[in-house]
Design a protein around this motif. Structure first.
Motif, PDB file in Angstrom:
ATOM      1  N   PRO A  55     -12.768  22.479   1.877  1.00 58.04           N
ATOM      2  CA  PRO A  55     -13.647  21.410   2.363  1.00 58.04           C
ATOM      3  C   PRO A  55     -13.112  20.720   3.623  1.00 58.04           C
ATOM      4  O   PRO A  55     -13.869  20.042   4.305  1.00 58.04           O
ATOM      5  CB  PRO A  55     -13.695  20.427   1.190  1.00 58.04           C
ATOM      6  CG  PRO A  55     -12.512  20.726   0.361  1.00 58.04           C
ATOM      7  CD  PRO A  55     -12.195  22.175   0.559  1.00 58.04           C
ATOM      8  N   GLN A  63     -11.267  11.407  -0.343  1.00 50.31           N
ATOM      9  CA  GLN A  63     -12.053  11.581  -1.577  1.00 50.31           C
ATOM     10  C   GLN A  63     -12.468  10.224  -2.143  1.00 50.31           C
ATOM     11  O   GLN A  63     -13.627  10.028  -2.519  1.00 50.31           O
ATOM     12  CB  GLN A  63     -11.217  12.340  -2.604  1.00 50.31           C
ATOM     13  CG  GLN A  63     -11.990  12.688  -3.866  1.00 50.31           C
ATOM     14  CD  GLN A  63     -11.059  13.009  -5.035  1.00 50.31           C
ATOM     15  OE1 GLN A  63      -9.864  13.188  -4.868  1.00 50.31           O
ATOM     16  NE2 GLN A  63     -11.634  13.061  -6.224  1.00 50.31           N
ATOM     17  N   LEU A 120     -17.576   9.999   2.312  1.00 49.80           N
ATOM     18  CA  LEU A 120     -17.907  10.404   3.676  1.00 49.80           C
ATOM     19  C   LEU A 120     -18.985   9.539   4.312  1.00 49.80           C
ATOM     20  O   LEU A 120     -19.268   9.677   5.501  1.00 49.80           O
ATOM     21  CB  LEU A 120     -18.323  11.880   3.686  1.00 49.80           C
ATOM     22  CG  LEU A 120     -17.219  12.837   3.188  1.00 49.80           C
ATOM     23  CD1 LEU A 120     -17.740  14.251   3.031  1.00 49.80           C
ATOM     24  CD2 LEU A 120     -16.030  12.825   4.132  1.00 49.80           C
ATOM     25  N   ARG A 125      -6.686  12.530  -0.784  1.00 48.41           N
ATOM     26  CA  ARG A 125      -7.087  11.582  -1.834  1.00 48.41           C
ATOM     27  C   ARG A 125      -7.818  10.382  -1.250  1.00 48.41           C
ATOM     28  O   ARG A 125      -8.765   9.864  -1.843  1.00 48.41           O
ATOM     29  CB  ARG A 125      -5.854  11.118  -2.619  1.00 48.41           C
ATOM     30  CG  ARG A 125      -5.347  12.148  -3.610  1.00 48.41           C
ATOM     31  CD  ARG A 125      -6.423  12.461  -4.620  1.00 48.41           C
ATOM     32  NE  ARG A 125      -5.921  13.243  -5.730  1.00 48.41           N
ATOM     33  CZ  ARG A 125      -6.651  14.123  -6.395  1.00 48.41           C
ATOM     34  NH1 ARG A 125      -7.901  14.366  -6.055  1.00 48.41           N
ATOM     35  NH2 ARG A 125      -6.147  14.780  -7.415  1.00 48.41           N
ATOM     36  N   LYS A 137     -12.595  24.288 -11.848  1.00 49.81           N
ATOM     37  CA  LYS A 137     -13.326  23.017 -11.758  1.00 49.81           C
ATOM     38  C   LYS A 137     -14.695  23.218 -11.122  1.00 49.81           C
ATOM     39  O   LYS A 137     -15.683  22.620 -11.540  1.00 49.81           O
ATOM     40  CB  LYS A 137     -12.534  22.015 -10.929  1.00 49.81           C
ATOM     41  CG  LYS A 137     -11.437  21.355 -11.717  1.00 49.81           C
ATOM     42  CD  LYS A 137     -11.161  19.979 -11.216  1.00 49.81           C
ATOM     43  CE  LYS A 137     -10.268  19.279 -12.229  1.00 49.81           C
ATOM     44  NZ  LYS A 137      -9.836  17.991 -11.805  1.00 49.81           N
ATOM     45  N   LEU A 138     -14.726  24.065 -10.103  1.00 56.23           N
ATOM     46  CA  LEU A 138     -15.994  24.273  -9.411  1.00 56.23           C
ATOM     47  C   LEU A 138     -17.018  24.954 -10.305  1.00 56.23           C
ATOM     48  O   LEU A 138     -18.215  24.709 -10.193  1.00 56.23           O
ATOM     49  CB  LEU A 138     -15.766  25.100  -8.141  1.00 56.23           C
ATOM     50  CG  LEU A 138     -15.041  24.350  -7.024  1.00 56.23           C
ATOM     51  CD1 LEU A 138     -14.684  25.280  -5.894  1.00 56.23           C
ATOM     52  CD2 LEU A 138     -15.899  23.207  -6.510  1.00 56.23           C
ATOM     53  N   LEU A 195     -20.186  18.018   0.268  1.00 56.11           N
ATOM     54  CA  LEU A 195     -18.757  18.192   0.519  1.00 56.11           C
ATOM     55  C   LEU A 195     -17.923  17.319  -0.420  1.00 56.11           C
ATOM     56  O   LEU A 195     -16.839  17.722  -0.854  1.00 56.11           O
ATOM     57  CB  LEU A 195     -18.459  17.848   1.980  1.00 56.11           C
ATOM     58  CG  LEU A 195     -17.119  18.325   2.524  1.00 56.11           C
ATOM     59  CD1 LEU A 195     -17.029  19.836   2.465  1.00 56.11           C
ATOM     60  CD2 LEU A 195     -16.915  17.851   3.947  1.00 56.11           C
ATOM     61  N   GLU A 196     -18.432  16.123  -0.722  1.00 52.12           N
ATOM     62  CA  GLU A 196     -17.684  15.223  -1.615  1.00 52.12           C
ATOM     63  C   GLU A 196     -17.410  15.886  -2.966  1.00 52.12           C
ATOM     64  O   GLU A 196     -16.396  15.626  -3.601  1.00 52.12           O
ATOM     65  CB  GLU A 196     -18.428  13.902  -1.793  1.00 52.12           C
ATOM     66  CG  GLU A 196     -18.228  12.971  -0.597  1.00 52.12           C
ATOM     67  CD  GLU A 196     -18.951  11.644  -0.753  1.00 52.12           C
ATOM     68  OE1 GLU A 196     -19.445  11.357  -1.862  1.00 52.12           O
ATOM     69  OE2 GLU A 196     -19.025  10.900   0.243  1.00 52.12           O
ATOM     70  N   ASP A 197     -18.349  16.742  -3.414  1.00 53.07           N
ATOM     71  CA  ASP A 197     -18.124  17.467  -4.676  1.00 53.07           C
ATOM     72  C   ASP A 197     -16.888  18.358  -4.605  1.00 53.07           C
ATOM     73  O   ASP A 197     -16.255  18.636  -5.610  1.00 53.07           O
ATOM     74  CB  ASP A 197     -19.334  18.364  -4.997  1.00 53.07           C
ATOM     75  CG  ASP A 197     -20.485  17.557  -5.560  1.00 53.07           C
ATOM     76  OD1 ASP A 197     -20.233  16.469  -6.112  1.00 53.07           O
ATOM     77  OD2 ASP A 197     -21.641  18.020  -5.446  1.00 53.07           O
ATOM     78  N   MET A 198     -16.596  18.843  -3.400  1.00 51.05           N
ATOM     79  CA  MET A 198     -15.479  19.783  -3.237  1.00 51.05           C
ATOM     80  C   MET A 198     -14.145  19.079  -3.005  1.00 51.05           C
ATOM     81  O   MET A 198     -13.092  19.684  -3.126  1.00 51.05           O
ATOM     82  CB  MET A 198     -15.721  20.701  -2.018  1.00 51.05           C
ATOM     83  CG  MET A 198     -17.044  21.382  -1.986  1.00 51.05           C
ATOM     84  SD  MET A 198     -17.160  22.539  -3.329  1.00 51.05           S
ATOM     85  CE  MET A 198     -18.910  22.562  -3.576  1.00 51.05           C
ATOM     86  N   LEU A 199     -14.219  17.804  -2.587  1.00 53.39           N
ATOM     87  CA  LEU A 199     -12.980  17.107  -2.233  1.00 53.39           C
ATOM     88  C   LEU A 199     -12.072  16.920  -3.441  1.00 53.39           C
ATOM     89  O   LEU A 199     -10.851  17.018  -3.323  1.00 53.39           O
ATOM     90  CB  LEU A 199     -13.298  15.742  -1.611  1.00 53.39           C
ATOM     91  CG  LEU A 199     -14.045  15.771  -0.268  1.00 53.39           C
ATOM     92  CD1 LEU A 199     -14.350  14.357   0.208  1.00 53.39           C
ATOM     93  CD2 LEU A 199     -13.230  16.503   0.784  1.00 53.39           C
ATOM     94  N   GLY A 200     -12.684  16.650  -4.608  1.00 53.57           N
ATOM     95  CA  GLY A 200     -11.887  16.426  -5.818  1.00 53.57           C
ATOM     96  C   GLY A 200     -11.066  17.653  -6.202  1.00 53.57           C
ATOM     97  O   GLY A 200      -9.827  17.570  -6.290  1.00 53.57           O
ATOM     98  N   PRO A 201     -11.725  18.818  -6.406  1.00 52.20           N
ATOM     99  CA  PRO A 201     -10.951  20.013  -6.757  1.00 52.20           C
ATOM    100  C   PRO A 201      -9.891  20.375  -5.717  1.00 52.20           C
ATOM    101  O   PRO A 201      -8.771  20.734  -6.065  1.00 52.20           O
ATOM    102  CB  PRO A 201     -12.022  21.115  -6.847  1.00 52.20           C
ATOM    103  CG  PRO A 201     -13.284  20.395  -7.157  1.00 52.20           C
ATOM    104  CD  PRO A 201     -13.175  19.063  -6.480  1.00 52.20           C
TER     105      PRO A 201
END
Lengths: 345, 382
Positions: free
Chosen positions: B201, B135, B139, B132, B181-182, A170-176
């Motif tokens: 997310p 992020q 987590l 932010r 980005k993904l 999930l952390e990968d998705m938080l940035g975008p």
């Protein structure tokens, strides 16, 4: 062959024995604010070395399959397989297949008077009663819990692991997602506080026209101008002798502004224009063009020949300031020239 | 060293500078120090290593807009009053009112409720701060999940409600920039994205706040989302509710004498089924200062600070949580503050507050809310 009771007793004794040598392990909090037992086969400390490379390579599916395999192994070791355990295993399987969410594995704590932690997923809920508190977690209450309820213990640890591992995905998705929210926040703020100032009724109408879109959509680049009053100067010069300027109020019944760039600091626009001069010339009708805060319009009046030029107050102010600056510069230069002449004499 | 858990604080109406949450954090710190788990911590900042407080402000948007209205009207100042046409005179006169306190209160509420662009700017600012922070904090730390909580006060409960609902339900990852980005991430991630994470997310299936604390809840009067607060995603998880709930626990703190929360009162038992076990609404009747609506006055009560510390402060043990609960039952926490020990003074204060309570459903308007907020201010001053 050992029976179920002796197995449970053995588990409890094992937990207590291991707790003594657990001091060096990093602290992991599990349900009920208890510290995890690093010797439990499903604790973070026990699986970290196998799990972390998979997570580092973003092989999340591999990580979840590893946890599922470890859970099955731990269940096989205690030789108890109830309906709760099967239901939880099905939930784990669904998660690996991507048909359920990670919050199925999040403990929900409740304080007094319930004093429990709960796992809640689509088919059922599992309550973990916290009982009397212990700061260490590895003796007393936790050991009793693990000894009496080895199945719940396995489920709790497996849920914690899935929750942690899926958190990395999930952390990968938080940035975008954060970038999108940030850019929309900056955009709306720019439109409101850096763009062409809106009168309250314009703010309301623009909200109705452009603000109803879903928030992930780009911020509007247009702004409606509607019955917008502005103070300014109106000038007319049919000939050098007859030229004159007077204070005037311009009203733009309708118009449109287009923003240039993403920071809402530059814009251009066109509006219809009605002017109401202070002298008795009646109302002027025409068009107005604007770039940023400066607007110039051209109007015609019924009984007057020739065109009137309308400058908005900001534009007038700019010209006025420039004139004042020029006058100040002239005075300064004049003064210097005078001093120079005096020295020469 | 990163702090353990995070609490977002969202303020109510009126002027709030960056340090607005100082009193609230101090009140929680004083409460924490009275428990054994905090004996060895820094006594000047007992929660410093326990909870990362993130106060969120948004009133600067209202203030800047009201200033812009004033500036727009100011362009007519150089003109002679006699030269102004009647509608322009009215606009000019209106702008002179913008500095009055009533207009600031009313302005905040009306700008939020009635102006979509303003609301979008406010809610996006709140959501961006939350997103932010999550992020940057992450987590989990060392195998332990990080817990997140949200506390809203007064108008802040409405802003919290609306922002959390939109954060959870907007498909953020459908935006072109996010998709681009993904695509840069691994193919494996791209394939599993739709199945495991979906397009947001922060959707309830992926992310849940441990607790949401609503203090003097105004969300039923002022909400702006498509779903009302009884049906939105801002609810505690219940059986079969996982896809609809943004939090594990929902606390509705409503003081018996607080008039602000009584306008279209939020009631837990009207909102959700009885089997939604994470919904809490403790009875609050304490009296320590004339304005019971104050956030700090709420936070000093064990039924309020207990759950906040219980969910978010690691050193606040289960036993401490139970002890906080017991302090009300056994009288260790007195219902009356030192200035209200005399019954006549209590009655006087209670009468003053009772007078402000709305008398009928026709009173349930924004103007009534503003009137109450003004009266509370003058009550405090007197």
């Amino acid at each position: 062959m050992m029976n179920a009771t002796s197995l449970k007793l053995a588990t409890a004794l094992f937990v207590i024995a291991v707790s003594a040598s657990a001091g060096a392990a990093k602290k992991q909090i599990i349900w009920c604010k208890w510290n995890a037992d690093p010797a439990h086969p499903l604790s973070w400390a026990a699986v970290r070395n196998e799990l972390q490379p998979l997570l580092a390579n973003r092989n999340y599916r591999g990580a979840y399959q590893l946890i599922l395999a470890k859970y099955r192994h731990a269940q096989a070791a205690i030789q108890v397989n109830s309906e709760i355990a099967s239901s939880f295993e099905a939930e784990l399987q669904d998660f690996v297949e991507g048909t359920t969410g990670r919050t199925s594995f999040q403990f929900i704590d409740s304080g007094p008077p319930k004093n429990e932690s709960r796992l809640s997923f689509k088919t059922r809920t599992i309550d973990f009663f916290c009982g009397q508190d212990t700061k260490l977690g590895l003796d007393g209450v936790y050991a009793t819990f693990a000894g009496k309820l080895p199945e719940h213990t396995n489920i709790g640890y497996a849920a914690s692991l899935i929750f942690l591992a899926s958190g990395e995905q999930l952390e990968d998705m938080l940035g975008p997602a954060g970038d999108v929210i940030d850019s929309r926040a900056t955009g709306y703020r720019g439109l409101l506080l850096d763009g062409l100032p809106m009168w309250p009724w314009e703010l309301y109408l623009n909200g109705k026209l452009f603000g109803m879109r879903s928030l992930e959509s780009p911020v509007p680049k247009y702004q409606l101008v509607f019955f917008r009053p502005s103070a300014g100067m109106e000038a007319r010069w049919p000939s050098q002798e007859e030229a004159r300027a007077e204070a005037s109020i311009g009203v733009e019944p309708i118009g449109l502004v287009r923003y240039v760039g993403s920071d809402y600091k530059n814009w251009w626009g066109v509006s219809a224009l009605v002017t109401l001069g202070t002298a008795d010339h009646g109302a002027g009708l025409g068009v107005l063009g604007r770039y940023n805060n400066y607007a110039v319009g051209v109007t015609k009046r019924k009984d007057t020949e020739g065109a009137f030029i309308f400058f908005s107050y900001d534009f007038y102010d700019l010209v006025n300031k420039r004139e004042k600056r020029n006058r100040a510069a002239d005075e300064l230069l004049g003064g210097l020239r005078k001093k120079f002449e005096e020295r020469k004499k | 060293m990163p702090k353990s858990n995070v609490l977002f604080l969202i303020h109510g109406v009126g002027n709030h500078s960056d340090g607005w949450a100082f009193d609230a954090i101090k009140t929680l710190g004083v409460a924490a120090k009275s428990f054994p788990g905090f004996v060895n911590v820094n006594q000047d900042d007992p929660l410093g290593d326990e909870i990362d407080f993130v106060p969120i402000t948004y009133n600067e948007i209202f203030d800047a807009l009201l200033e812009r209205f004033k500036d727009l009207a100011a362009q007519f100042e150089p003109l002679d009053e006699a030269q102004l046409h009647s509608p322009v005179k009215k606009i000019k006169k209106l702008s002179e009112e913008f500095d009055k306190e009533t207009v600031r209160y009313l302005g905040d509420v009306i700008l939020y409720r009635g102006f979509r662009l303003v609301r979008n700017a406010v809610l996006l600012k709140v959501m961006a701060t939350i997103a932010r922070k999550i992020q940057s904090t992450g987590l989990s730390h060392d195998g332990t999940p990080v817990k997140y909580g949200v506390l809203g006060h007064s108008l802040g409960t409405t802003v919290a409600h609306d922002a959390l609902h939109l954060l959870a339900t907007t498909p953020w990852l459908q935006a072109d920039a996010a998709l681009a980005k993904l695509k840069q991430l691994t193919p494996e991630l791209g394939q599993s994205l739709a199945g495991v994470v979906g397009d947001n997310p922060f959707s309830p299936r992926n992310f849940m706040f441990d607790a949401v604390f609503m203090v003097s809840n105004t969300s039923r009067l002022l909400f702006t989302t498509d779903e009302d607060p009884y049906h939105s995603t801002v609810r505690p998880v219940g059986p079969g509710d996982l896809k609809q709930a943004v939090c594990g626990n929902f606390y509705n703190f409503d003081h018996r004498l607080d008039p602000v929360s009584k306008l279209r009162k939020f009631r837990i038992h009207d909102a959700w089924r009885p089997d939604v076990t994470g919904a809490h609404e403790p009875t609050l009747e304490h009296l320590y200062e004339p304005n019971v609506h104050n956030l700090s006055h709420y936070l000093m009560h064990p039924y309020v600070y207990g759950p906040i510390l219980g969910h978010l402060a690691p050193s606040f043990s289960r036993a401490d949580w139970q002890e906080a609960w017991n302090r009300v039952d056994n009288g260790a926490f007195s219902r009356w503050g030192p200035e209200y020990l005399e019954e006549s003074l209590r009655k006087k204060a209670e009468t003053a507050m009772t007078k402000l309570l709305p008398k009928s459903s026709s009173d349930e308007t924004i103007r009534q809310l503003v009137g109450i907020l003004e009266s509370l201010k003058s009550l405090e001053k007197s």
